[in-house]
Scaffold this active site. Structure first.
Site, PDB file in Angstrom:
ATOM      1  N   GLY A  20      31.398  37.626  57.029  1.00 13.12           N
ATOM      2  CA  GLY A  20      31.769  36.222  56.930  1.00 13.12           C
ATOM      3  C   GLY A  20      31.489  35.815  55.497  1.00 13.12           C
ATOM      4  N   GLU A  45      30.596  33.194  53.946  1.00 13.07           N
ATOM      5  CA  GLU A  45      29.418  32.400  53.592  1.00 13.07           C
ATOM      6  C   GLU A  45      28.123  33.179  53.839  1.00 13.07           C
ATOM      7  OE1 GLU A  45      31.678  31.590  55.857  1.00 13.07           O
ATOM      8  OE2 GLU A  45      32.959  30.107  54.891  1.00 13.07           O
ATOM      9  N   ASN A  89      38.444  30.563  48.878  1.00 15.80           N
ATOM     10  CA  ASN A  89      38.559  31.596  49.914  1.00 15.80           C
ATOM     11  C   ASN A  89      39.735  31.386  50.854  1.00 15.80           C
ATOM     12  OD1 ASN A  89      36.892  33.857  49.974  1.00 15.80           O
ATOM     13  ND2 ASN A  89      35.089  32.643  50.513  1.00 15.80           N
ATOM     14  N   ASP A 148      32.622  37.318  47.132  1.00 14.55           N
ATOM     15  CA  ASP A 148      31.387  36.674  47.596  1.00 14.55           C
ATOM     16  C   ASP A 148      30.202  37.129  46.740  1.00 14.55           C
ATOM     17  OD1 ASP A 148      32.959  35.619  49.674  1.00 14.55           O
ATOM     18  OD2 ASP A 148      32.556  37.370  50.928  1.00 14.55           O
TER      19      ASP A 148
HETATM   20  O1  KDG Z   1      35.019  37.196  51.928  1.00 12.93           O
HETATM   21  C1  KDG Z   1      35.089  38.322  52.732  1.00 12.93           C
HETATM   22  C2  KDG Z   1      35.601  37.850  54.047  1.00 12.93           C
HETATM   23  O2  KDG Z   1      36.984  37.917  54.067  1.00 12.93           O
HETATM   24  C3  KDG Z   1      35.094  38.510  55.245  1.00 12.93           C
HETATM   25  O3  KDG Z   1      33.742  38.906  55.195  1.00 12.93           O
HETATM   26  C4  KDG Z   1      35.439  37.784  56.507  1.00 12.93           C
HETATM   27  O4  KDG Z   1      34.930  35.482  56.253  1.00 12.93           O
HETATM   28  C5  KDG Z   1      35.766  36.328  56.446  1.00 12.93           C
HETATM   29  C6  KDG Z   1      37.152  35.905  56.643  1.00 12.93           C
HETATM   30  O5  KDG Z   1      37.336  34.813  57.156  1.00 12.93           O
HETATM   31  O6  KDG Z   1      38.067  36.626  56.290  1.00 12.93           O
END
Ligand code: KDG
Length: 316
Positions: free
Chosen positions: A34, A36, A165, A258
């Site tokens: 994720g 965050e 993101n 990240d």
């Molecule tokens: O920033 C990397 C993310 O893409 C991954 O860990 C998962 O949060 C995510 C997503 O929504 O794609």
């Protein structure tokens, strides 16, 4: 208490290291990811006390998500929702050079985030509150949570960090522009690739990252462009600074952004100037690419010293 509070969904992850379609492969590994919480783990490894706020389901994968993030030393402030499952992402390698991500997150526990999930007093005592452009596209209540977090931070005089993101599978660029438009005036530092920054600066050529930085730098805001293998660029105090990336053997780029943000924010919290923030951000992004996984490769300060000193093996 935590110096940074990051808010957003973490999913359980199933991933295949073997090349081929999951229509045929017999097995996957279980992990989590994720944006965050990747950031939170990245910051913690760089020495910054940090909390992560989210929701998971009352299921083994939710337990696993919380355990793993807690094991990294992140303060976990996560509601357990008995009525919804933990979100899931499935990552595979259809070919040697492509990564495929499938989401099973519609209706997930974290998509039901509400402002009530933001613990009283937690944001107000932080030095940075961090949100992303993923959360507003999860649901109306998740968006309201982002807005509430940003408003609470602004009211308390706490700087807000935003990583755009953009995830195209969750909604359109126009929709994200509209939703992030509700918080942008309170955002003190914004991160994104050029194609993400252009969501917030419609009409500006997305091939011109310097123009994008200038378009978004109103009111003393820092704007930081993630340029992948080319490194990063930042506009702060009216000045644009650029720093080149590192040459590394890339295994998995997911999570590199990240790690880049973790590097930048940790250096800022350490009182370093913008060139040093960019240098650390680039080193973190590069190292994160050298291992599989969305956060596993996030470096510690000692790893950075090795890369920046040029004795880290292949890198540099
Ligand atoms: O920033 C990397 C993310 O893409 C991954 O860990 C998962 O949060 C995510 C997503 O929504 O794609």
């Amino acid at each position: 208490g935590p110096r940074v509070v990051a808010i957003g969904e973490t999913m359980a992850m199933m991933r295949s290291g073997t090349i081929g379609s999951l229509a045929h492969l017999p097995s996957v590994d279980i992990s989590l990811g994720g944006a965050e919480s990747n950031l939170a783990i990245g910051l913690r490894r760089l020495g910054v006390p940090v909390a992560w706020v989210s929701r998971v389901g009352d299921d083994p994968l939710g337990t696993r998500v919380m355990r793993e993030i807690r094991a990294e030393g992140v303060e976990v402030r996560c509601a357990v929702d008995p009525t919804r499952p933990t979100g899931l992402m499935v990552k595979s390698r259809p070919t040697g050079t492509t990564t495929r991500v499938d989401y099973y997150r519609a209706g997930s526990a974290a998509s039901a985030l509400t402002p009530a999930d933001l613990p009283a007093g937690l944001l107000e005592q932080a030095e940075i509150v961090h949100v992303s452009g993923i959360t507003p596209l999860l649901s109306a209540t998740a968006h309201a949570t982002n807005v509430a977090a940003v408003q609470r931070a602004a009211t308390a005089g706490i700087p807000v960090s935003l990583d755009v993101n953009y995830r195209s599978r969750l909604g359109s660029r126009e929709r994200l522009a509209e939703l992030l438009g509700e918080i942008l005036e309170h955002v003190d530092i914004v991160f994104g690739g050029p194609e993400e920054l252009s969501i917030l600066a419609p009409g500006v050529d997305e091939g011109d990252h310097r123009a994008l930085l200038r378009a978004l730098a109103s009111g003393g805001r820092q704007v930081v462009a993630k340029l992948g293998a080319d490194g990063g660029a930042a506009l702060a105090e009216g000045e644009i600074l650029e720093a080149p990336g590192h040459r590394v053997d890339v295994v998995d780029t997911v999570g590199a952004g990240d790690a880049f943000v973790a590097g930048y924010l940790s250096a800022q919290l350490d009182g370093l100037d913008v060139p040093a923030r960019l240098a650390r951000a680039n080193a973190c992004g590069a190292l994160a690419c050298t291992t599989p996984g969305d956060w596993e490769g996030a470096p510690r300060l000692s790893d950075l010293d090795a890369l920046l000193a040029g004795d880290g093996g292949d890198p540099v």
